[in-house]
Design a protein around this motif. Structure first.
Motif, PDB file in Angstrom:
ATOM      1  N   SER A 120      38.520   7.965 130.609  1.00  0.00           N
ATOM      2  CA  SER A 120      38.302   7.550 129.224  1.00  0.00           C
ATOM      3  C   SER A 120      38.039   8.737 128.300  1.00  0.00           C
ATOM      4  CB  SER A 120      37.147   6.557 129.144  1.00  0.00           C
ATOM      5  OG  SER A 120      35.964   7.150 129.603  1.00  0.00           O
ATOM      6  N   ALA A 121      37.755   9.916 128.867  1.00  0.00           N
ATOM      7  CA  ALA A 121      37.526  11.090 128.020  1.00  0.00           C
ATOM      8  C   ALA A 121      38.850  11.716 127.593  1.00  0.00           C
ATOM      9  CB  ALA A 121      36.665  12.106 128.754  1.00  0.00           C
ATOM     10  N   GLY A 122      39.964  11.120 128.031  1.00  0.00           N
ATOM     11  CA  GLY A 122      41.276  11.622 127.656  1.00  0.00           C
ATOM     12  C   GLY A 122      41.504  11.605 126.165  1.00  0.00           C
ATOM     13  N   ARG A 123      40.759  10.723 125.464  1.00  0.00           N
ATOM     14  CA  ARG A 123      40.928  10.628 124.019  1.00  0.00           C
ATOM     15  C   ARG A 123      40.418  11.859 123.280  1.00  0.00           C
ATOM     16  NH1 ARG A 123      36.491   6.958 124.872  1.00  0.00           N
ATOM     17  NH2 ARG A 123      34.660   7.553 123.673  1.00  0.00           N
ATOM     18  N   PHE A 124      39.655  12.710 123.963  1.00  0.00           N
ATOM     19  CA  PHE A 124      39.161  13.921 123.324  1.00  0.00           C
ATOM     20  C   PHE A 124      40.151  15.073 123.428  1.00  0.00           C
ATOM     21  CE2 PHE A 124      35.039  11.902 124.667  1.00  0.00           C
ATOM     22  CZ  PHE A 124      34.741  11.423 123.397  1.00  0.00           C
ATOM     23  N   GLY A 125      41.263  14.855 124.107  1.00  0.00           N
ATOM     24  CA  GLY A 125      42.275  15.895 124.220  1.00  0.00           C
ATOM     25  C   GLY A 125      41.773  17.110 124.972  1.00  0.00           C
ATOM     26  N   ALA A 126      42.110  18.269 124.474  1.00  0.00           N
ATOM     27  CA  ALA A 126      41.766  19.495 125.181  1.00  0.00           C
ATOM     28  C   ALA A 126      40.382  20.014 124.785  1.00  0.00           C
ATOM     29  CB  ALA A 126      42.821  20.555 124.903  1.00  0.00           C
ATOM     30  N   ARG A 127      39.684  19.257 123.965  1.00  0.00           N
ATOM     31  CA  ARG A 127      38.391  19.754 123.448  1.00  0.00           C
ATOM     32  C   ARG A 127      37.223  19.522 124.399  1.00  0.00           C
ATOM     33  NH1 ARG A 127      40.238  16.475 118.448  1.00  0.00           N
ATOM     34  NH2 ARG A 127      40.524  15.233 120.275  1.00  0.00           N
ATOM     35  N   TYR A 128      36.145  20.160 124.161  1.00  0.00           N
ATOM     36  CA  TYR A 128      34.811  19.981 124.755  1.00  0.00           C
ATOM     37  C   TYR A 128      34.638  20.451 126.194  1.00  0.00           C
ATOM     38  CZ  TYR A 128      34.977  16.952 120.691  1.00  0.00           C
ATOM     39  OH  TYR A 128      35.202  16.486 119.447  1.00  0.00           O
ATOM     40  N   GLY A 129      35.691  20.734 126.915  1.00  0.00           N
ATOM     41  CA  GLY A 129      35.523  21.284 128.269  1.00  0.00           C
ATOM     42  C   GLY A 129      35.423  20.228 129.350  1.00  0.00           C
ATOM     43  N   LYS A 130      35.728  20.625 130.551  1.00  0.00           N
ATOM     44  CA  LYS A 130      35.831  19.685 131.664  1.00  0.00           C
ATOM     45  C   LYS A 130      34.475  19.152 132.116  1.00  0.00           C
ATOM     46  CE  LYS A 130      37.721  19.272 136.311  1.00  0.00           C
ATOM     47  NZ  LYS A 130      36.501  18.737 136.912  1.00  0.00           N
ATOM     48  N   THR A 131      33.491  20.039 132.230  1.00  0.00           N
ATOM     49  CA  THR A 131      32.186  19.625 132.736  1.00  0.00           C
ATOM     50  C   THR A 131      31.557  18.569 131.829  1.00  0.00           C
ATOM     51  OG1 THR A 131      31.963  21.899 133.471  1.00  0.00           O
ATOM     52  CG2 THR A 131      30.026  20.513 133.666  1.00  0.00           C
ATOM     53  N   LYS A 167      33.106  16.580 129.758  1.00  0.00           N
ATOM     54  CA  LYS A 167      33.874  15.344 129.805  1.00  0.00           C
ATOM     55  C   LYS A 167      33.627  14.585 131.108  1.00  0.00           C
ATOM     56  CE  LYS A 167      37.727  17.278 128.229  1.00  0.00           C
ATOM     57  NZ  LYS A 167      39.124  17.462 127.799  1.00  0.00           N
ATOM     58  N   ASP A 168      33.478  15.313 132.212  1.00  0.00           N
ATOM     59  CA  ASP A 168      33.181  14.655 133.496  1.00  0.00           C
ATOM     60  C   ASP A 168      31.868  13.883 133.421  1.00  0.00           C
ATOM     61  OD1 ASP A 168      35.474  15.429 134.721  1.00  0.00           O
ATOM     62  OD2 ASP A 168      34.578  16.997 135.949  1.00  0.00           O
ATOM     63  N   LYS A 169      30.864  14.508 132.822  1.00  0.00           N
ATOM     64  CA  LYS A 169      29.564  13.851 132.680  1.00  0.00           C
ATOM     65  C   LYS A 169      29.686  12.626 131.784  1.00  0.00           C
ATOM     66  CE  LYS A 169      26.527  17.807 133.327  1.00  0.00           C
ATOM     67  NZ  LYS A 169      25.790  18.852 132.606  1.00  0.00           N
ATOM     68  N   PHE A 170      30.453  12.777 130.721  1.00  0.00           N
ATOM     69  CA  PHE A 170      30.649  11.682 129.781  1.00  0.00           C
ATOM     70  C   PHE A 170      31.330  10.491 130.462  1.00  0.00           C
ATOM     71  CE2 PHE A 170      33.483   9.477 126.866  1.00  0.00           C
ATOM     72  CZ  PHE A 170      32.579   9.039 125.915  1.00  0.00           C
ATOM     73  N   VAL A 171      32.355  10.762 131.258  1.00  0.00           N
ATOM     74  CA  VAL A 171      33.082   9.703 131.958  1.00  0.00           C
ATOM     75  C   VAL A 171      32.152   8.953 132.908  1.00  0.00           C
ATOM     76  CG1 VAL A 171      34.847   9.296 133.724  1.00  0.00           C
ATOM     77  CG2 VAL A 171      35.373  10.720 131.756  1.00  0.00           C
ATOM     78  N   LYS A 172      31.262   9.685 133.550  1.00  0.00           N
ATOM     79  CA  LYS A 172      30.328   9.081 134.494  1.00  0.00           C
ATOM     80  C   LYS A 172      29.438   8.047 133.797  1.00  0.00           C
ATOM     81  CE  LYS A 172      27.445  10.695 138.168  1.00  0.00           C
ATOM     82  NZ  LYS A 172      26.492  11.725 138.565  1.00  0.00           N
ATOM     83  N   VAL A 173      28.951   8.424 132.623  1.00  0.00           N
ATOM     84  CA  VAL A 173      28.078   7.521 131.869  1.00  0.00           C
ATOM     85  C   VAL A 173      28.877   6.383 131.257  1.00  0.00           C
ATOM     86  CG1 VAL A 173      26.531   7.337 129.886  1.00  0.00           C
ATOM     87  CG2 VAL A 173      26.424   9.341 131.375  1.00  0.00           C
ATOM     88  N   GLU A 174      30.015   6.730 130.636  1.00  0.00           N
ATOM     89  CA  GLU A 174      30.748   5.702 129.914  1.00  0.00           C
ATOM     90  C   GLU A 174      31.385   4.673 130.835  1.00  0.00           C
ATOM     91  OE1 GLU A 174      33.330   5.799 125.942  1.00  0.00           O
ATOM     92  OE2 GLU A 174      34.469   6.155 127.755  1.00  0.00           O
ATOM     93  N   SER A 175      31.904   5.104 131.977  1.00  0.00           N
ATOM     94  CA  SER A 175      32.532   4.134 132.872  1.00  0.00           C
ATOM     95  C   SER A 175      31.493   3.142 133.383  1.00  0.00           C
ATOM     96  CB  SER A 175      33.222   4.834 134.040  1.00  0.00           C
ATOM     97  OG  SER A 175      32.303   5.608 134.755  1.00  0.00           O
TER      98      SER A 175
END
Ligand SMILES: [Zn+2]
Length: 72
Positions: A10-21, A23-31
């Motif tokens: 779901s962090a794919g909507r942020f494109g190439a921004r904000y970095g992988k780490t 976004k990984d944390k964000f996906v964990k919470v959002e999913s």
């Protein structure tokens, strides 16, 4: 490009921004917050997050305040 990749979920909507780490944390919470949770009143899975800390059960139709991102 708005294509979602499997890697970013779901962090794919942020494109190439904000970095992988980040976004990984964000996906964990959002999913987890998007999953249906167990209702504390009728003990069935059917509670959805409406807003920050606001939850609604579609089985017993109760709306209640609880944890911000997910129920225990
Ligand atoms: Zn319920």
């Amino acid at each position: 490009m708005t294509t979602k990749s499997k890697k970013t979920k779901s962090a794919g909507r942020f494109g190439a921004r904000y970095g992988k780490t980040v976004k990984d944390k964000f996906v964990k919470v959002e999913s987890k917050q998007r999953m249906k949770q167990t209702c504390p009143f009728c003990k069935k899975v059917g509670v959805k997050r409406i807003s920050k800390g606001v939850w609604k059960c579609h089985r017993c139709d109760k709306k209640f305040a609880s944890n911000t991102y997910f129920l225990d």
